[in-house]
Design a protein around this motif. Structure first.
Motif, PDB file in Angstrom:
ATOM      1  N   LYS A  32      37.257 113.265  52.212  1.00 34.32           N
ATOM      2  CA  LYS A  32      38.133 112.546  53.142  1.00 34.32           C
ATOM      3  C   LYS A  32      37.360 111.537  53.988  1.00 34.32           C
ATOM      4  O   LYS A  32      37.763 110.375  54.090  1.00 34.32           O
ATOM      5  CB  LYS A  32      38.840 113.541  54.085  1.00 34.32           C
ATOM      6  CG  LYS A  32      39.549 114.665  53.364  1.00 34.32           C
ATOM      7  CD  LYS A  32      40.163 115.650  54.324  1.00 34.32           C
ATOM      8  CE  LYS A  32      39.169 116.403  55.187  1.00 34.32           C
ATOM      9  NZ  LYS A  32      38.316 117.367  54.473  1.00 34.32           N
ATOM     10  N   SER A  33      36.254 111.993  54.567  1.00 34.28           N
ATOM     11  CA  SER A  33      35.458 111.075  55.406  1.00 34.28           C
ATOM     12  C   SER A  33      34.933 109.920  54.571  1.00 34.28           C
ATOM     13  O   SER A  33      34.964 108.769  54.997  1.00 34.28           O
ATOM     14  CB  SER A  33      34.264 111.804  56.029  1.00 34.28           C
ATOM     15  OG  SER A  33      34.692 112.875  56.809  1.00 34.28           O
ATOM     16  N   THR A  34      34.449 110.261  53.391  1.00 32.76           N
ATOM     17  CA  THR A  34      33.909 109.230  52.512  1.00 32.76           C
ATOM     18  C   THR A  34      34.985 108.195  52.191  1.00 32.76           C
ATOM     19  O   THR A  34      34.730 106.990  52.226  1.00 32.76           O
ATOM     20  CB  THR A  34      33.372 109.869  51.229  1.00 32.76           C
ATOM     21  OG1 THR A  34      32.522 110.960  51.566  1.00 32.76           O
ATOM     22  CG2 THR A  34      32.590 108.868  50.405  1.00 32.76           C
ATOM     23  N   PHE A  57      40.730 107.103  61.789  1.00 26.87           N
ATOM     24  CA  PHE A  57      40.344 108.280  62.571  1.00 26.87           C
ATOM     25  C   PHE A  57      39.756 109.313  61.624  1.00 26.87           C
ATOM     26  O   PHE A  57      40.386 109.661  60.634  1.00 26.87           O
ATOM     27  CB  PHE A  57      41.567 108.907  63.256  1.00 26.87           C
ATOM     28  CG  PHE A  57      42.192 108.054  64.328  1.00 26.87           C
ATOM     29  CD1 PHE A  57      41.907 108.271  65.664  1.00 26.87           C
ATOM     30  CD2 PHE A  57      43.097 107.049  63.993  1.00 26.87           C
ATOM     31  CE1 PHE A  57      42.493 107.494  66.658  1.00 26.87           C
ATOM     32  CE2 PHE A  57      43.685 106.267  64.984  1.00 26.87           C
ATOM     33  CZ  PHE A  57      43.382 106.489  66.319  1.00 26.87           C
ATOM     34  N   ASP A  58      38.547 109.796  61.931  1.00 31.16           N
ATOM     35  CA  ASP A  58      37.955 110.839  61.090  1.00 31.16           C
ATOM     36  C   ASP A  58      37.912 112.154  61.866  1.00 31.16           C
ATOM     37  O   ASP A  58      37.009 112.376  62.658  1.00 31.16           O
ATOM     38  CB  ASP A  58      36.546 110.434  60.653  1.00 31.16           C
ATOM     39  CG  ASP A  58      35.980 111.384  59.606  1.00 31.16           C
ATOM     40  OD1 ASP A  58      36.692 112.323  59.201  1.00 31.16           O
ATOM     41  OD2 ASP A  58      34.821 111.194  59.191  1.00 31.16           O
ATOM     42  N   GLU A  59      38.873 112.991  61.648  1.00 32.52           N
ATOM     43  CA  GLU A  59      38.998 114.283  62.339  1.00 32.52           C
ATOM     44  C   GLU A  59      38.725 114.160  63.839  1.00 32.52           C
ATOM     45  O   GLU A  59      37.817 114.795  64.376  1.00 32.52           O
ATOM     46  CB  GLU A  59      38.041 115.310  61.714  1.00 32.52           C
ATOM     47  CG  GLU A  59      38.274 115.452  60.235  1.00 32.52           C
ATOM     48  CD  GLU A  59      37.837 116.816  59.707  1.00 32.52           C
ATOM     49  OE1 GLU A  59      38.039 117.824  60.414  1.00 32.52           O
ATOM     50  OE2 GLU A  59      37.320 116.869  58.573  1.00 32.52           O
ATOM     51  N   PRO A  60      39.563 113.364  64.519  1.00 30.62           N
ATOM     52  CA  PRO A  60      39.283 113.069  65.934  1.00 30.62           C
ATOM     53  C   PRO A  60      39.424 114.265  66.868  1.00 30.62           C
ATOM     54  O   PRO A  60      38.929 114.220  67.986  1.00 30.62           O
ATOM     55  CB  PRO A  60      40.332 112.010  66.284  1.00 30.62           C
ATOM     56  CG  PRO A  60      41.432 112.236  65.313  1.00 30.62           C
ATOM     57  CD  PRO A  60      40.778 112.692  64.048  1.00 30.62           C
TER      58      PRO A  60
END
Ligand SMILES: Nc1ncnc2c1ncn2[C@@H]1O[C@H](COP(=O)(O)OP(=O)(O)OP(=O)(O)O)[C@@H](O)[C@H]1O
Ligand SMILES: [Mg+2]
Lengths: 250, 221
Positions: free
Chosen positions: A48-50, A168-171
């Protein structure tokens, strides 16, 4: 759902990425229209982040295409700093600059990248700090703020750059439970104002409230790309069903 | 004469010793500032994805670090005039040599400092739209410098002590001044003891500052 043919803000076509032999992303394709809110979920390590870091070129990919507002991210001729200046990003661990005051965190990009005057930048910073309810903290350093406050500052910092979309990455996943809502409230408000958003998040309450679509990833593939109602009704894939039942049960 | 110390000559020789100390301090300051600046550039080169640049910087650092300083000092003093065709003078030669030599050590400290800045911070800088240069200047180097401040100062204390090696080429530093004054007043032992005392007091107070800094940083993070 939407009859009007929307113009795409983010378009990903068959994106694949490898770390050496290990394939992190396989043939990922999706499209985020202007004003759309997408929630990306999936188990840890699913990429997901990638995936969202490919949108602003923080991660390079070997195959496929990512187009943001008409600009190809993977094209070597693309001026990446210029593109990134208008794509806001919020990180799991806030990543405010610890050696600067809150105000400087909010003005440095405006001054150095957008070439705004100091006065103009400070005025904008003050307005956005007020908006996230942190006007009082302007002179402090990030270390003096709670996690929830730091994340709200990070959102304000991104908004100072007048972003055309936000990533947004797991904010909220690094926050204590009692601080999650103060951050989600800011995000809900943003979504309602029509900001284009791509959020990696496991906050299904947030997804239910504002997401137009939900993407489910597993082992580097987009397994499910469905409208919110479809996704929460009956996800097509068994993996997604299992995942949903796990995270909704606690 | 044995055990018969006379420290009264110290007062008379103070102005002369002061000129020597001035050069010692100047050499320390120049080598520190120049060494940190050049060392930072070397660190950037060592961490650069451009392989020949990284290799060249790494050679420079490793060569400098494997030769005794006193030989570098002598070698520069003797060889540079042969290349440029005109003598440089012991003082100038010392300033250049120390800057070049210390840069290798400051480079390694700054390299560790740059690597101590988290990947998340680097990503946040780029996400903001900073170029490589802006990200270094505004985000990474200030944090690298702050994280490494105690180590940089400790290296500077070593540098301060090492400046006494310019004795080898006859540059007029504190040690040389003490020696000359000792001869003139016929009190060499007193003079050398006094010079040692000055080195000791200055290094000791600097180490005290470093310790305080370390405690403050340990507390903050
Ligand atoms: N620099 C790297 N080198 C090698 N493998 C990596 C690297 N970065 C990430 N990976 C691997 O790529 C995969 C996807 O990582 P990614 O961080 O995108 O997952 P994620 O879905 O965001 O997970 P999480 O929920 O834990 O944040 C993981 O298996 C991870 O171990
Ligand atoms: Mg992740």
């Amino acid at each position: 759902m939407n009859q009007v043919p929307n113009s795409a803000m983010i378009e990903m076509r068959n994106v694949s990425k490898w770390y050496g032999q290990f394939q992190v992303l396989t043939d990922c394709s999706t499209r985020v229209s202007k004003g759309e809110v997408i929630v990306v979920c999936g188990p840890s390590g699913s990429g997901k982040s990638t995936l969202i870091k490919c949108v602003n070129g923080l991660e390079v990919f070997q195959q496929g295409e990512v187009i943001v507002d008409g600009t190809s991210v993977g094209d070597p001729k693309t001026d990446l700093p210029r593109l990134r200046a208008h794509v806001g990003m919020v990180f799991q661990h806030f990543e405010l600059f610890p050696h600067m005051t809150i105000t400087d965190n909010l003005t440095i990009g405006q001054i150095k990248v957008l070439r705004r005057s100091k006065e103009e930048a400070q005025e904008k910073a003050a307005r956005l700090l007020d908006r996230v309810g942190l006007k009082q903290q302007a002179h402090k350093h990030p270390g003096q703020l709670s996690g929830g406050q730091q994340q709200r500052v990070a959102i304000a910092r991104a908004l100072c750059m007048d972003p055309i979309c936000m990533l947004f990455d797991e904010p909220t996943s690094a926050l204590d439970p009692e601080m999650i809502n103060e951050v989600l409230d800011v995000m809900v408000e943003l979504a309602k104002e029509g900001m284009t958003m791509m959020c990696v998040s496991h906050e299904m309450g947030f997804a239910r409230k504002v997401a137009h679509r939900v993407i489910f990833m597993d082992q580097g593939r987009i397994i499910e790309d469905a409208t919110r109602d479809e996704f929460f009704g009956t996800p097509r894939s068994e993996r997604a069903q299992l995942f949903l039942s796990k995270i909704l049960s606690h | 004469m044995h055990g018969d110390f006379d420290f009264s000559v110290l007062v008379d020789s103070l102005p002369f010793l002061w000129t020597g100390l001035q050069f010692t301090l100047k050499l320390t300051a120049v080598a520190m500032l120049g060494g940190i600046a050049l060392g930072t550039l070397l660190a950037l080169a060592r961490l650069s994805p451009i392989a020949p640049l990284a290799r060249a910087a790494s050679w420079y650092v490793n060569i400098m670090r494997s030769i005794p300083l006193v030989m570098v000092i002598l070698w520069f003093f003797l060889v540079i005039p042969l290349i440029t065709g005109k003598p440089m003078g012991a003082e100038n030669s010392a300033l250049v040599t120390f800057t070049l030599f210390e840069a290798a050590f400051y480079c390694e400290i700054m390299r560790a400092g740059i690597q101590s800045v988290s990947r998340g911070q680097v990503a946040a800088g780029y996400a903001m739209g900073f170029t490589y240069g802006q990200n270094m200047r505004l985000v990474i180097l200030p944090q690298a410098f702050r994280n490494m401040l105690p180590v940089l100062l400790t290296q500077t204390i070593v540098l301060f002590q090492d400046t006494s090696l310019v004795y080898a080429i006859g540059a007029k530093d504190l040690l040389k001044a003490a020696e000359v004054a000792g001869k003139n007043y016929n009190r060499p032992v007193e003079m050398v003891i006094f010079a040692a005392l000055i080195y000791f007091v200055m290094c000791y107070s600097l180490s005290f500052v470093v310790k305080r800094l370390q405690q403050r940083f340990a507390f903050k993070r």
